[in-house]
Design a protein around this motif. Structure first.
Motif, PDB file in Angstrom:
ATOM      1  N   TYR A 103       6.585   6.666  -1.287  1.00 49.01           N
ATOM      2  CA  TYR A 103       7.307   6.648  -0.087  1.00 49.01           C
ATOM      3  C   TYR A 103       8.104   7.868   0.149  1.00 49.01           C
ATOM      4  O   TYR A 103       8.220   8.034   1.377  1.00 49.01           O
ATOM      5  CB  TYR A 103       8.300   5.298  -0.057  1.00 49.01           C
ATOM      6  CG  TYR A 103       7.686   4.079  -0.337  1.00 49.01           C
ATOM      7  CD1 TYR A 103       6.286   3.576   0.087  1.00 49.01           C
ATOM      8  CD2 TYR A 103       8.346   3.095  -1.116  1.00 49.01           C
ATOM      9  CE1 TYR A 103       5.954   2.533  -0.147  1.00 49.01           C
ATOM     10  CE2 TYR A 103       7.636   2.003  -1.454  1.00 49.01           C
ATOM     11  CZ  TYR A 103       6.630   1.502  -0.710  1.00 49.01           C
ATOM     12  OH  TYR A 103       6.143   0.342  -1.037  1.00 49.01           O
ATOM     13  N   GLU A 104       8.230   8.868  -0.673  1.00 53.01           N
ATOM     14  CA  GLU A 104       8.962   9.978  -0.539  1.00 53.01           C
ATOM     15  C   GLU A 104       7.958  10.884  -0.444  1.00 53.01           C
ATOM     16  O   GLU A 104       7.944  11.906  -1.364  1.00 53.01           O
ATOM     17  CB  GLU A 104      10.055  10.204  -1.786  1.00 53.01           C
ATOM     18  CG  GLU A 104      10.932   8.970  -1.993  1.00 53.01           C
ATOM     19  CD  GLU A 104      11.738   8.419  -1.197  1.00 53.01           C
ATOM     20  OE1 GLU A 104      12.490   9.448  -0.370  1.00 53.01           O
ATOM     21  OE2 GLU A 104      11.490   7.412  -0.719  1.00 53.01           O
ATOM     22  N   PRO A 136       0.859  -1.114  -0.039  1.00 50.25           N
ATOM     23  CA  PRO A 136      -0.089   0.028   0.191  1.00 50.25           C
ATOM     24  C   PRO A 136       0.943   1.238   0.089  1.00 50.25           C
ATOM     25  O   PRO A 136       1.246   1.894   0.969  1.00 50.25           O
ATOM     26  CB  PRO A 136      -0.773  -0.063   1.314  1.00 50.25           C
ATOM     27  CG  PRO A 136       0.136  -1.063   2.269  1.00 50.25           C
ATOM     28  CD  PRO A 136       0.921  -1.676   1.425  1.00 50.25           C
ATOM     29  N   VAL A 137       1.362   1.943  -1.089  1.00 49.04           N
ATOM     30  CA  VAL A 137       2.164   2.888  -1.167  1.00 49.04           C
ATOM     31  C   VAL A 137       1.005   4.191  -0.941  1.00 49.04           C
ATOM     32  O   VAL A 137       0.062   4.361  -1.555  1.00 49.04           O
ATOM     33  CB  VAL A 137       2.671   3.017  -2.976  1.00 49.04           C
ATOM     34  CG1 VAL A 137       3.647   4.117  -2.793  1.00 49.04           C
ATOM     35  CG2 VAL A 137       3.282   1.779  -2.953  1.00 49.04           C
ATOM     36  N   PRO A 138       1.691   5.036  -0.137  1.00 52.18           N
ATOM     37  CA  PRO A 138       1.056   6.220   0.060  1.00 52.18           C
ATOM     38  C   PRO A 138       0.673   6.930  -0.793  1.00 52.18           C
ATOM     39  O   PRO A 138       1.492   7.380  -1.765  1.00 52.18           O
ATOM     40  CB  PRO A 138       1.875   6.944   1.247  1.00 52.18           C
ATOM     41  CG  PRO A 138       2.778   5.786   1.986  1.00 52.18           C
ATOM     42  CD  PRO A 138       2.926   4.706   0.661  1.00 52.18           C
ATOM     43  N   LEU A 139      -0.779   7.346  -0.951  1.00 54.12           N
ATOM     44  CA  LEU A 139      -1.093   8.093  -2.204  1.00 54.12           C
ATOM     45  C   LEU A 139      -1.697   9.475  -1.784  1.00 54.12           C
ATOM     46  O   LEU A 139      -2.637   9.422  -0.697  1.00 54.12           O
ATOM     47  CB  LEU A 139      -2.175   7.399  -2.864  1.00 54.12           C
ATOM     48  CG  LEU A 139      -2.647   7.974  -4.147  1.00 54.12           C
ATOM     49  CD1 LEU A 139      -2.738   6.865  -5.319  1.00 54.12           C
ATOM     50  CD2 LEU A 139      -3.950   8.742  -4.130  1.00 54.12           C
ATOM     51  N   PRO A 164       7.687  13.879   0.933  1.00 48.05           N
ATOM     52  CA  PRO A 164       8.151  15.471   0.734  1.00 48.05           C
ATOM     53  C   PRO A 164       7.640  15.812  -0.964  1.00 48.05           C
ATOM     54  O   PRO A 164       7.717  17.158  -1.184  1.00 48.05           O
ATOM     55  CB  PRO A 164       9.620  15.479   0.960  1.00 48.05           C
ATOM     56  CG  PRO A 164       9.952  14.443   1.889  1.00 48.05           C
ATOM     57  CD  PRO A 164       8.990  13.319   1.567  1.00 48.05           C
ATOM     58  N   LEU A 189       7.448   8.342 -11.237  1.00 47.08           N
ATOM     59  CA  LEU A 189       7.019   7.150 -10.395  1.00 47.08           C
ATOM     60  C   LEU A 189       5.776   7.165  -9.715  1.00 47.08           C
ATOM     61  O   LEU A 189       4.827   6.416  -9.711  1.00 47.08           O
ATOM     62  CB  LEU A 189       8.137   7.030  -9.592  1.00 47.08           C
ATOM     63  CG  LEU A 189       7.811   5.555  -8.596  1.00 47.08           C
ATOM     64  CD1 LEU A 189       8.116   4.301  -9.192  1.00 47.08           C
ATOM     65  CD2 LEU A 189       8.783   5.604  -7.475  1.00 47.08           C
ATOM     66  N   ASN A 245      11.114  11.265 -10.048  1.00 45.51           N
ATOM     67  CA  ASN A 245      10.176  11.197  -8.746  1.00 45.51           C
ATOM     68  C   ASN A 245       8.879  11.338  -9.076  1.00 45.51           C
ATOM     69  O   ASN A 245       8.169  10.633  -8.689  1.00 45.51           O
ATOM     70  CB  ASN A 245      10.865  12.234  -7.850  1.00 45.51           C
ATOM     71  CG  ASN A 245      12.157  11.820  -6.980  1.00 45.51           C
ATOM     72  OD1 ASN A 245      12.382  10.689  -6.641  1.00 45.51           O
ATOM     73  ND2 ASN A 245      12.866  12.828  -6.743  1.00 45.51           N
ATOM     74  N   ALA A 268       1.550   8.626  -5.642  1.00 48.07           N
ATOM     75  CA  ALA A 268       1.629   7.582  -4.831  1.00 48.07           C
ATOM     76  C   ALA A 268       3.450   7.284  -4.701  1.00 48.07           C
ATOM     77  O   ALA A 268       4.125   6.864  -5.525  1.00 48.07           O
ATOM     78  CB  ALA A 268       1.202   6.327  -5.265  1.00 48.07           C
TER      79      ALA A 268
END
Lengths: 349, 349, 349, 349
Positions: free
Chosen positions: D37-38, D10-13, D40, D236, D233, D35
């Protein structure tokens, strides 16, 4: 204080060969002139030439393509304006050909490519240029095309007569992909016995070395469309001996050697996508150049472009000879060094 | 049937300049010899040279680094064996230097790099080579190093005396990143008034063209560490005139032109990371080469390497002169074509 | 109007394996998690994993190197000033380490490289970063180093905290040559009978395809340090499943597949110079990531860096499995298409 | 032992925006899902989005081209046979289209390119693929084309369904030059006052940084058709949120940022030649993907291809927002680090 007299750099020159050649342009036995300070190149190419005469068809040279390119640069109002210009010009190729014909009766528009970066428009004109390598012909044509485009397409401004998307004498990928110069593939099928007896190595050793050194080694070096041992050496020597603009060895060096074992014999090929040579034009009016080109049989009365194609094939075959010889030498520890030391001693002037 | 006599390719040569030079190697006014079939290069470099004399410090040339490299190729049992070999050799640099010293009293080991691909081990030896460009010196040293390594490190077998991770005369990235040849940066601060009056353009126009053509244009072409208009032309002419192995213009062409407007004036620089030149060695014993090197002041009695460094700086300054002149011309529609036509007419022989 | 709640993109994830691994970091049988929308990847990697268990040593993974890099950019007064700065900093590495230690107790300065272009100075700091992939650690260290350098070296001004000579998530050559991330070589020696019976092909066919497609095909495409079929697919799926910054598959994709026939068996290797993975840091605190890293055995109490090295090896072995499977499939006309169609039908949700 | 259940990563979106967009495909205010993991990245893109709403036309997105490519590999008897095949196929494009139509009713043959290396023939089929990114469509078409060609052209043998001259998910030059995916240019003209007040920098500083970092810095790194700060970035995050094959960020990362000062304002553009996105096909049937694509307005009833073009434009505009924000931050010493630290603290979950 300044000496204005033009003198000369007398680069040592020798005729090497004969090389056995066949293919879609020409065939027969041919000697080639090589001008170089690195004189061990002569026996090295000579050894490859000898091999070619021991193979059934000799070096089979296939001319794949020929064209010369110049890219111009326009500043457009924005990317949309640049795109509209590209679309308009694509629909007007006949008109562009008419403009080109006013610059040269030989130049034919073969293709037109573009890159749009922000509001910058790079247009790459690709022309056939007869027996000339065509640098000046495409620049002259591009000059007239720019004038025509600026006066007929709104929203564009002059950027540069050359936008480096050509590209000339630089390490880039575009020439190999879109074409610039003569694209010639040379192939030689060498009987196993010739490899072992004359080159003192084996088909397996050469094929393996090619994969490890020319392919993988160059890839690790961050090579760009390059996989060979030393194309640049043969190209330089041939270009200097025939009055070419030898700085074009930069893109000329970007070719691929491919070798495989076939039924125990050695298949050895050199793919040279960017041979930029001509038999007329700049540098060709020097007396020794005229003689060399004539002796190569490339000053005969032929269809426009035919003499230049022959010259390209002779050049490509020369490259294969030198490449084969060095690759064979490098399969054997110590051979290269010994050969260099011996030859330099013999050639000491 | 075959003519074995060595003749010569007499490439037209002219001395151009003087160029005003300063920096960490040498300073003063210097003429340079340029051998080329593309004779419009002479007035082009001459125009840049003239500009250099009108700028306060002239062309400031900074030698950043110098080394010559040869990579050898070993086949290892596996990647682990290759890694162990690298670690062992890294700890034995003194021993490697002793082996090298037996090959040449000038050669010093500066650094050692490697690539491991599967079980293939590419070792790149980087040496200082005094006044020689060093091709043969590193090959001879590499030959002895391979013998030594094969006899002292288990699990390795001979692959090739050159593994193309050197790399020589090919379009790669490794030379610019790890260094091969002399790395020279040249800078020229040109007063605005000189730009407008002598080059008939503006600092803004040249800086903008450089970004659009040399940087962005070359990037779109898939260029590799290359951002310039025509370094290869000047390099070829200088190399031929001074007996260099001119096929090294392939990597020589991979340099970066950077221009900016500073306080209304033009900052113009050429970064040439891979100038491969020497004052001794192959090709330097030809009479005209000896004379040219002497006239350049690079045959004087100096510390080893000092003459070659001077030669590199003279070469780099020459490149800047030609680059500046062409870039200025391309800011003006039609100027390049007109100049070529005029000059070719004047130089018609 | 705007939904500020953070939701999730639930990328399908499956554990695949086990893979048999040995080498200088770890050994044993290991399942790996792969998160991907391209679900045919699961059986493809699974097939390769199965093969690994049928080979004597399994996949032998050798960690060659590890480091993380950040390049900063300074504007110098001129190239000479930039060179002086480089020389001064080279002599002060201990001092630089002290500055770095104030940013992180894990970060160690491994090496320092530079590029000087005109008056621009690019400094590339290379650090070891423990179990973190290290993006933030090197940026924080670089930030402090810039402050320190600006306050102690005259003639420099701030250019950028990142000068793109790092380089991060871009197709460049520098990372493969100087190192960035974990450099892992994986090798698998597959008995001939396993190749024929399980992969329905031959060692000869795979080795030949690798040369023609991965080496020559990629070279013709203008590839940069890339010679593989689809590393990026496996890397993406592994990175997403383990909380990595998956945009680093850009440089991760730049690796080399090398295959040869050895005594009738197949030697198959994948060289991955730029695996950028960590077991701590950004993204690793998500619950499912923590679980996956723990299940992989990479959350154990070990020496700093050891967990990350294990993770890199697991990732590299996964890449080999997927690469081998696709290469085998492509030796057979129609197999790839049939496999895709079948698998997509089966996986249809 | 093995868990066969498919779970999820579940990649944060988060939805970010709105972004103001105009151009030849669509216009209006649009939020986009990212979506990653980075995290910022969210406020970074959000800042750029805000800027876009303060500029008169917003981000002007121009779709330049669209196509999907697959290259197949044949072994030919020799280069001459390969050339004859190319010539025959060039004359039979209608016939090839008929074969393609049997594989898909959407696929149209746009162009055909080739490379001949020795006796290897790489054929690159370029198709339009409607709303699909088209990976499978071109592979299926290529499969049928190979069958057809092998049964109608003599002297060819199956080499590979993919010859890596496509190229897919690799760092190469061919895609940018010949086209693969959507080619979108985005441009934003930002009033000086917006730059200074909102981005805390100046148009001059951003333009200068772009030249030094994105152009020159990437060139020194040996970059290939890449000149940007961090396209990968944004790509992705957008790809993951919309069910794309995110491994295509490898070629997606190869784009060019161009910035100039115009009348005191900032012209900022991102050129993205290789956006590989679709609204139908693999990964698009996941529930959250369907919802996201629908919310983006890219699931409406439109002409085939129109939804995918809109998606590409939304993606390209997102890239510009993130690129602008990071470039602005890097003009200010310390800002990037401070921003990261703050945001990570705020976003700590």
């Amino acid at each position: 204080m300044r000496d204005d007299t033009v003198s000369a750099a007398p680069v040592p020159l020798k005729w090497v060969g004969p090389i056995s050649i066949s293919g879609n342009v020409m065939s027969g036995l041919h000697e080639v002139p090589l001008a170089t300070y690195e004189t061990p190149l002569w026996p090295s190419v000579g050894r490859g030439a000898k091999i070619s005469t021991l193979c059934e068809r000799g070096i089979v040279a296939t001319l794949i393509d020929e064209r010369m390119a110049r890219s111009v640069l326009f500043e457009a109002d924005d990317a949309g304006t640049a795109l509209a210009a590209v679309q308009a010009l694509d629909a007007r190729r006949d008109e562009l050909q008419q403009v080109i014909s006013r610059a040269s009766r030989f130049a034919k528009l073969l293709d037109l490519h573009h890159q749009i970066v922000g509001n910058l428009l790079f247009l790459r004109f690709e022309l056939s240029t007869g027996d000339a390598s065509g640098h000046n012909m495409v620049t002259l044509a591009a000059d007239k095309l720019m004038d025509h485009i600026l006066s007929t397409i709104p929203g564009l401004r002059y950027g540069s007569i050359s936008g480096n998307y050509c590209s000339d004498k630089k390490a880039t990928a575009v020439n190999g992909i879109l074409g610039r110069g003569k694209n010639v593939v040379t192939e030689l099928l060498i009987p196993r016995e010739v490899v072992t007896r004359r080159l003192h190595t084996s088909p397996e050793a050469i094929a393996e070395l090619n994969v490890r050194k020319n392919l993988i080694g160059t890839i690790t070096a961050g090579g760009l469309r390059s996989a060979n041992a030393h194309y640049a050496n043969m190209l330089l020597a041939f270009y200097l001996a025939t009055g070419q603009d030898a700085a074009n060895i930069v893109e000329g060096s970007q070719g691929i050697t491919h070798a495989e074992v076939r039924g125990g014999d050695l298949y050895f090929s050199c793919t040279l996508p960017n041979l930029i040579v001509g038999t007329v034009g700049n540098g060709k009016d020097l007396a020794f150049v005229e003689q060399n080109i004539a002796r190569l049989g490339c000053a005969d009365d032929r269809e426009p472009g035919e003499n230049a194609r022959r010259l390209a094939v002779l050049c490509a075959a020369t490259v294969l000879c030198g490449e084969l010889s060095l690759m064979a030498a490098q399969t054997n520890p110590g051979e290269l060094m010994a050969a260099h030391v011996n030859i330099e001693r013999k050639n000491a002037r």
